[in-house]
Design an enzyme around this catalytic site. Sequence first.
Site, short mmCIF file in Angstrom:
data_model
loop_
_atom_site.label_atom_id
_atom_site.label_comp_id
_atom_site.label_asym_id
_atom_site.label_seq_id
_atom_site.Cartn_x
_atom_site.Cartn_y
_atom_site.Cartn_z
N GLU A 1 12.41 -40.33 15.19
CA GLU A 1 13.38 -39.22 15.27
C GLU A 1 14.62 -39.51 14.43
OE1 GLU A 1 12.26 -36.60 16.32
OE2 GLU A 1 10.57 -37.30 17.52
N ASP B 1 7.22 -41.41 10.48
CA ASP B 1 6.35 -42.43 11.06
C ASP B 1 6.53 -43.76 10.34
OD1 ASP B 1 5.26 -40.77 12.97
OD2 ASP B 1 3.39 -40.38 11.89
ZN LIG Z 1 8.63 -35.82 13.95
#
Ligand SMILES: [Zn+2]
Length: 690
Positions: free
Chosen positions: A530, A594
């Site tokens: 995030e 990621d």
């Molecule tokens: Zn995301």
Amino acid sequence: MRFRLAAVACVLLLAALSASAQTPPTPAPLPPDPTDANKPRSVPGFDPGALDRSAQPCNDFYQFACGGWLRNNPVPPDRARYGRFDELTERNQATLRDILESVSKPDPKRNPIDLKIGDYYASCMDEATIEKKGVAALKPQLDRIAAIKTKAELAAALARLHNTGVSGLFRFGAQPDFKNAKVYIAAVDQGGLSLPDRDYYLKDEARFADVRKLYPGHVQRMLELLGDTPETAGREAQTVLDIETALAKGALERVKRRDPANIYHKVSRQELAALAPGVDWNAYFTTTGAPAFSELNVAWPDFFKGANEVLGAKGLEDWKTYLRWHTVHDSAPLLPAAFVSENFAFYGKTLTGAKELRPRWKRCVDLTDEQLGEALGQRYVEKTFGTEGKERTARMVAALEGALQRDIKDLPWMTDTTKQQALTKLAAIANKIGYPEKWRDYSTLSIVRGDALGNSERADAFEQARDMAKIGTPVDPKEWGMTPPTVNAYYNPLENNINFPAGILQPPFFERTMDDAVNFGGIGAVIGHELTHGFDDQGRKFGPDGNLADWWTEQDAGEFEKRASCIADEYSEFTVAGGVHLNGRLTLGENTADNGGLRIASMALKDTQKGQAVPPRDGFTPAQRLFLGWGQIWCQNETDESAKLRAQVDPHSPGRYRVNGVVVNMPEFQDAFSCPKGAPMVKENACRVW
Ligand SMILES: [Zn+2]
């Protein structure tokens, strides 16, 4: 069943896949539980039993981390996809069911919150009453459509439908002004399609054309259920397909919508009227209950030009057919069983490959969460969430922020000028953990026991009124975009904050008794994911205050694009069912998050364990357990239909590539598992943005 105006929030995963924003919740499902389907199952954190020890971590890490789980957890018949995320969602659902069943008994002593969620749930579960009412439940809506006498009246009629959660033609709502993100402005955006993406109407590839061929049959059957003859309904279905196809032509592609500049066009109301003079905008805005305003964001002006042409080209009766279809389509989950199963046959079976409809209680738990989320959420939080979870998460957020700060400072490709800006933005990121400080007040919403569809319409109207009231007022960054039981997380670039609902702060993401390594590979990497969204291809275009602003030097922006392209190219090579390729540009932001997220989680773990000799556990070192923690949150089985659909619409890669696509880029992974050069999990020209 309300559709939200698409903002640019970056979620961790797209859980529910719906065609339009408001088809019924995706079949979500119970894995066989021999003991008691109602009892919350516990979900383990890191699970050595989920491994496939016959696989080599350096050859296929996803198989190594998840092979056992994949073998033992086929997709249940009522789902299209099933992963470890869903195990946790199942558990939360069972908890919510317990709450709802206990408050749905008609006890006059119930407090106002229990009364609302209890009666909403009881009405949703009351299939006998729903059957008895039959199509009559929709009659008021359908009568209003039938009464439209001129094309000029369509605008107000559309507004009335939008007010009660029915979609059609376009979307309207409040949205932070991209260039003055502290204030809400009015915004209109493309909409009005019932298939998952414009390409389903326009492209010849079999995966689109096959669905398109079956769609009119579904529309016809739904209209027949409303009482139309097969001949009439057949003609009407063709009309719906024609109108939606024409609208699709003006809609902006999903990948282009990722660039915020493409969906920000602030104009005056006069300019909107000039763009689409066929719509009586004054009547539309007045009927929605919006306050007076003079400017608004027309996300993609070409769509409104196109829609205006379609409006002129099609006759009044055709438009009434289109509105009737959207009304029955959007109301289907709370209509009699014949509607529910026909809706499932197309949107569940055909589109996602699910074989069975989910049990009713799950659908009703989801609807209660969707429509009264901050009432049900209060009870959920009281029952499940302690202060300890909040404190430990806050400490991990701090550790991850520290790691990202160091990562930015050490970046070899960025100049000091841009680094300074990036660090300012990072320092300004606020975080919200668990649940809202102040709960939404539902006291003006009336829930009537035995009126399932009416409750849903009133709940939508309540949200619509709340949304309209925001126009012209300051943005409240304390408001949540997800309900507390949600197993997900998000970054909001317009508020520059990261958000972790209580629902995700549990195993397999976070477990009190688990070692740091696994928790950092789970919730730690999710936090990192995030945070990184603030700096992905989309997030980097917003400043520390949430405004759309370019804070990059030209040289640094060029360097960023070069590195982002490496990621886009890498993921475009990956294929899913039937050889369909992922779209590396659609998934770029998520893949960047990621990659960055796991890297800074790995850095943060090292910081935390500095100077300690942490012994292996289950035969794995802390560095290995970090990667296994990450790998195992993405264990996931999926139907071919769902995989193909998601490749088109989901900005997230499937589990296998969220794992392997990241570790191939990480020297930390090669070290942890001693992977030789040339091994499949070691990319020769590794990609790295952050
Ligand atoms: Zn995301």
